[in-house]
Design a protein around this motif. Sequence first.
Motif, short mmCIF file in Angstrom:
data_model
loop_
_atom_site.label_atom_id
_atom_site.label_comp_id
_atom_site.label_asym_id
_atom_site.label_seq_id
_atom_site.Cartn_x
_atom_site.Cartn_y
_atom_site.Cartn_z
N ALA A 116 0.83 -1.20 0.00
CA ALA A 116 0.00 0.00 0.00
C ALA A 116 0.86 1.25 0.00
CB ALA A 116 -0.92 0.00 1.23
N GLY A 117 0.61 2.13 -0.95
CA GLY A 117 1.29 3.43 -0.98
C GLY A 117 2.69 3.42 -1.55
N VAL A 118 3.22 2.25 -1.91
CA VAL A 118 4.59 2.18 -2.46
C VAL A 118 4.50 2.32 -3.98
CG1 VAL A 118 6.67 0.79 -2.70
CG2 VAL A 118 5.39 0.75 -0.56
N LEU A 119 4.95 3.49 -4.47
CA LEU A 119 4.83 3.83 -5.88
C LEU A 119 6.20 4.12 -6.48
CD1 LEU A 119 1.83 6.27 -5.36
CD2 LEU A 119 1.70 3.91 -6.19
N ALA A 120 6.24 4.31 -7.79
CA ALA A 120 7.51 4.60 -8.45
C ALA A 120 7.95 6.03 -8.14
CB ALA A 120 7.38 4.41 -9.95
N SER A 121 9.23 6.22 -7.97
CA SER A 121 9.81 7.54 -7.77
C SER A 121 9.78 8.32 -9.08
CB SER A 121 11.25 7.41 -7.27
OG SER A 121 11.99 8.58 -7.55
N ALA A 122 9.38 9.59 -9.00
CA ALA A 122 9.34 10.42 -10.21
C ALA A 122 10.73 10.57 -10.83
CB ALA A 122 8.75 11.79 -9.89
N ASP A 123 11.75 10.67 -10.00
CA ASP A 123 13.11 10.84 -10.53
C ASP A 123 13.60 9.57 -11.21
OD1 ASP A 123 13.34 13.50 -9.72
OD2 ASP A 123 14.10 12.95 -7.73
N VAL A 124 13.30 8.42 -10.62
CA VAL A 124 13.69 7.15 -11.24
C VAL A 124 12.92 6.95 -12.54
CG1 VAL A 124 13.60 4.64 -10.97
CG2 VAL A 124 14.45 6.06 -9.10
N LEU A 125 11.64 7.33 -12.54
CA LEU A 125 10.85 7.25 -13.76
C LEU A 125 11.45 8.13 -14.85
CD1 LEU A 125 8.34 6.51 -15.42
CD2 LEU A 125 7.13 8.35 -14.24
N ARG A 126 11.90 9.33 -14.49
CA ARG A 126 12.51 10.22 -15.47
C ARG A 126 13.74 9.56 -16.10
NH1 ARG A 126 16.86 12.80 -15.28
NH2 ARG A 126 17.05 12.60 -13.03
N GLN A 127 14.55 8.89 -15.28
CA GLN A 127 15.72 8.19 -15.82
C GLN A 127 15.30 7.11 -16.81
OE1 GLN A 127 18.86 6.88 -13.20
NE2 GLN A 127 18.36 8.42 -11.68
N LEU A 128 14.23 6.38 -16.48
CA LEU A 128 13.76 5.33 -17.38
C LEU A 128 13.32 5.93 -18.71
CD1 LEU A 128 12.81 2.46 -18.11
CD2 LEU A 128 10.62 3.04 -17.03
N VAL A 129 12.52 7.00 -18.66
CA VAL A 129 12.04 7.63 -19.89
C VAL A 129 13.21 8.13 -20.73
CG1 VAL A 129 10.71 9.57 -20.84
CG2 VAL A 129 9.79 8.21 -18.93
N ASP A 130 14.20 8.74 -20.08
CA ASP A 130 15.38 9.22 -20.80
C ASP A 130 16.11 8.06 -21.48
OD1 ASP A 130 14.86 11.81 -20.05
OD2 ASP A 130 16.36 11.87 -18.45
N CYS A 131 16.27 6.94 -20.76
CA CYS A 131 16.95 5.77 -21.33
C CYS A 131 16.16 5.21 -22.51
CB CYS A 131 17.13 4.70 -20.26
SG CYS A 131 18.46 5.03 -19.09
N CYS A 132 14.83 5.16 -22.35
CA CYS A 132 13.99 4.65 -23.44
C CYS A 132 14.14 5.50 -24.68
CB CYS A 132 12.52 4.63 -22.99
SG CYS A 132 12.10 3.36 -21.78
N ARG A 133 14.07 6.81 -24.50
CA ARG A 133 14.16 7.72 -25.65
C ARG A 133 15.54 7.66 -26.30
NH1 ARG A 133 10.60 12.45 -22.71
NH2 ARG A 133 8.61 11.90 -23.66
N LEU A 134 16.58 7.50 -25.48
CA LEU A 134 17.93 7.38 -26.03
C LEU A 134 18.05 6.13 -26.88
CD1 LEU A 134 20.89 8.25 -26.21
CD2 LEU A 134 21.30 7.03 -24.06
N ARG A 135 17.52 5.02 -26.40
CA ARG A 135 17.62 3.78 -27.16
C ARG A 135 16.86 3.87 -28.48
NH1 ARG A 135 19.39 -1.39 -26.67
NH2 ARG A 135 21.05 -0.24 -25.59
N VAL A 136 15.68 4.49 -28.47
CA VAL A 136 14.93 4.67 -29.71
C VAL A 136 15.72 5.53 -30.69
CG1 VAL A 136 12.88 5.73 -30.73
CG2 VAL A 136 12.65 4.30 -28.69
N ALA A 137 16.31 6.62 -30.20
CA ALA A 137 17.11 7.51 -31.06
C ALA A 137 18.30 6.75 -31.64
CB ALA A 137 17.58 8.72 -30.27
N GLN A 138 18.95 5.91 -30.82
CA GLN A 138 20.09 5.13 -31.30
C GLN A 138 19.67 4.14 -32.37
OE1 GLN A 138 21.40 3.53 -27.55
NE2 GLN A 138 22.96 5.12 -27.26
N THR A 139 18.51 3.52 -32.17
CA THR A 139 18.00 2.55 -33.14
C THR A 139 17.70 3.22 -34.47
OG1 THR A 139 17.06 1.21 -31.36
CG2 THR A 139 16.21 0.85 -33.59
N ILE A 140 17.05 4.39 -34.40
CA ILE A 140 16.73 5.14 -35.63
C ILE A 140 18.01 5.56 -36.35
CG2 ILE A 140 15.73 7.28 -36.52
CD1 ILE A 140 13.62 7.04 -34.29
#
Length: 198
Positions: free
Chosen positions: A166-190
Amino acid sequence: MAPSTPSHWGLSGEPSPIHDHGRAAHRQRAERRPAAEHWLLLSADDIATARAEWRNCGVALLHIGVRVGAVGISGTLVHAAAGTDDPARVSAYLGRALLGGPVFFHRSIERYYVLVQGSTGRRPELERAGDDAEFTGSAHYLGVPALDVTTPEAGHTFWSVEFESAGVLASADVLRQLVDCCRLRVAQTISAGRRIGD
């Protein structure tokens, strides 16, 4: 393709163990589940109705953005970062990248929803063009799977990383790192695709 690695995993690129998948951990999750269910159901307009929806349909409509928020990330983005679209491997990747923060997947729209504090609000990095990742806002209803729906076989919408406490959610800062990594990988693939095509 090797998965993209958020910085908090350490210099070696190997994540620290987060979950003990043994019997003791399974028992602890089962003991925590009633409290976790009740906490999530507090976001329903009617708790009894939502509980019945979970029991009968495996998914219940919850009011997202007040008590608990959600950030939707496209499956394309997540799969590129994980280097796979295999559900088990993607789940393992997200569990490590988000330090156990809960995530569920809507297969019909190919979108992962990361649960965060309702106060997270709109962050600039989640509003970039392309609708690849965005905060759902404060007045949305979202179909959230029952906590025991944890595999593609169990439901069309399922937990990729379980909601365990209960109440244990994802950290906004950790989520930001994930989104950055995802976008970097997509850019590298393209970029790699363009080089091959030249």
